[in-house]
Scaffold this motif. Structure first.
Motif, PDB file in Angstrom:
ATOM      1  N   ASN A 119       0.805  -1.227   0.000  1.00 42.27           N
ATOM      2  CA  ASN A 119       0.000   0.000   0.000  1.00 42.27           C
ATOM      3  C   ASN A 119       0.834   1.272   0.000  1.00 42.27           C
ATOM      4  N   GLU A 155      -6.478   4.772  -1.918  1.00 42.04           N
ATOM      5  CA  GLU A 155      -7.293   3.595  -1.650  1.00 42.04           C
ATOM      6  C   GLU A 155      -7.581   2.842  -2.954  1.00 42.04           C
ATOM      7  N   THR A 187      -2.994  -1.058  -5.073  1.00 39.47           N
ATOM      8  CA  THR A 187      -2.221  -1.957  -4.226  1.00 39.47           C
ATOM      9  C   THR A 187      -1.086  -2.615  -5.008  1.00 39.47           C
TER      10      THR A 187
END
Length: 314
Positions: free
Chosen positions: A85, A105, A108
């Motif tokens: 992250n 968000e 990844t």
């Protein structure tokens, strides 16, 4: 070119593996010598740090993802290690992180990263899911995200000497996976896909000082880019380098470093670049048994430079 000095028959620390408790304190004098960062995957990644060319263990840091990547800033000496992250940032030779560049968000598994030599911008690619190129202005704050509809999975990125950033990824054709090579021009906001000859499935790209170099299975292709066309102008074959985890080579001047010893390689070879051929030197073991070397980076002592934005952190 620098020669690799072998210290005993093993660089010792990697045999302890990722389960060791506390990382050793940085080796005295490490900040004044080149440092070799070797990311080795064994479920999760341990990044072992050594002095170079005299190979002595300095310390280790960890990543929470498989096949993590490492990049370093030649101007500040800061080193970045990819995480699921974000990017963890370290002073070179240190094992306590000083910052984390968080991914937005949904973005990844950060992989290849690169630093703009002029602005200090830090670029990284988020592999897939919400894949894309993330650029952190001056290496801080919230990244600007760029995406290319032709890329399904982003793999590596590299700045050239002019501040253009090149991205390597995989697309999906009608019947097969394709390699996608694209460029985000300096100051631009949209990718420009680059047509190139088929050279297999390259696993890494890096600016070598003159050309974009793409590594595929131990063969490095030097590519000249003009507009939306890429032309292969040279090749380098690394003899004895059979990679199990993709293109983990690192080019520095007239030298290229890469895993040596076939599948499950635990050593790093040094080859002349762009001549290639047989390695001129091979290190002792720098990764634990049964691990896979997922990336290599040579961090040089930071350069004294005042050309960057004076507001940048040191």
């Amino acid at each position: 070119m620098a020669a690799v000095a072998l210290v005993g028959c093993d660089a010792s620390a990697p045999s302890l593996g990722p389960s060791t408790t506390a990382a050793p304190r940085p080796l005295a004098g490490a900040k004044n010598t080149p440092l070799l960062y070797v990311a080795a995957d064994y479920g999760s990644t341990v990044v072992n740090i050594y002095t170079y060319p005299k190979v002595k263990f300095v310390g280790r840091v960890k990543s929470d993802e498989s096949f993590a990547r490492v990049c370093s800033d030649p101007k500040t000496g800061h080193v970045f290690v990819s995480q699921n992250n974000g990017l963890d940032e370290y002073q070179r030779g240190e094992t306590t992180k000083i910052a984390t560049l968080a991914a937005p968000e949904g973005y990844t598994q950060l992989l290849g990263c690169s630093i703009d030599p002029f602005s200090g911008d830090v670029a990284a690619v988020a592999y897939e899911s919400k894949g894309g190129l993330l650029i952190y202005p001056h290496g801080t704050g919230t990244p600007v995200v760029y995406s290319d509809s032709s890329i399904h999975a982003y793999y590596y990125c590299s700045y050239d000497e002019s501040g253009n950033v090149f991205v390597l990824g995989y697309g999906v054709g009608s019947k097969y996976i394709t390699s996608v090579f694209t460029e985000l021009p300096k100051g631009g906001n949209a990718f420009r896909d680059i047509a190139m000859p088929f050279i297999g499935y390259p696993q890494k790209l890096q600016w070598d000082g003159k050309y974009i170099a793409l590594n595929e299975g131990g063969t490095i292709y030097q590519m000249h880019v003009s507009g939306s066309t890429g032309t292969i102008v040279g090749t380098t074959r690394l003899i004895g380098d059979t990679e199990a985890a993709g293109g983990t080579v690192w080019i520095t001047g007239d030298t290229v470093l890469g895993p040596y010893g076939g599948e499950g390689a635990r050593r790093v070879g040094t080859w002349n670049y762009p001549a290639g051929g047989d390695p001129s030197n091979v290190t002792p073991n720098v990764a634990r048994k049964h691990s896979i070397i997922s990336d290599i980076n040579l961090s040089e002592p930071p350069q004294s430079d005042t050309s960057r934005n004076p507001g940048l952190k040191p």
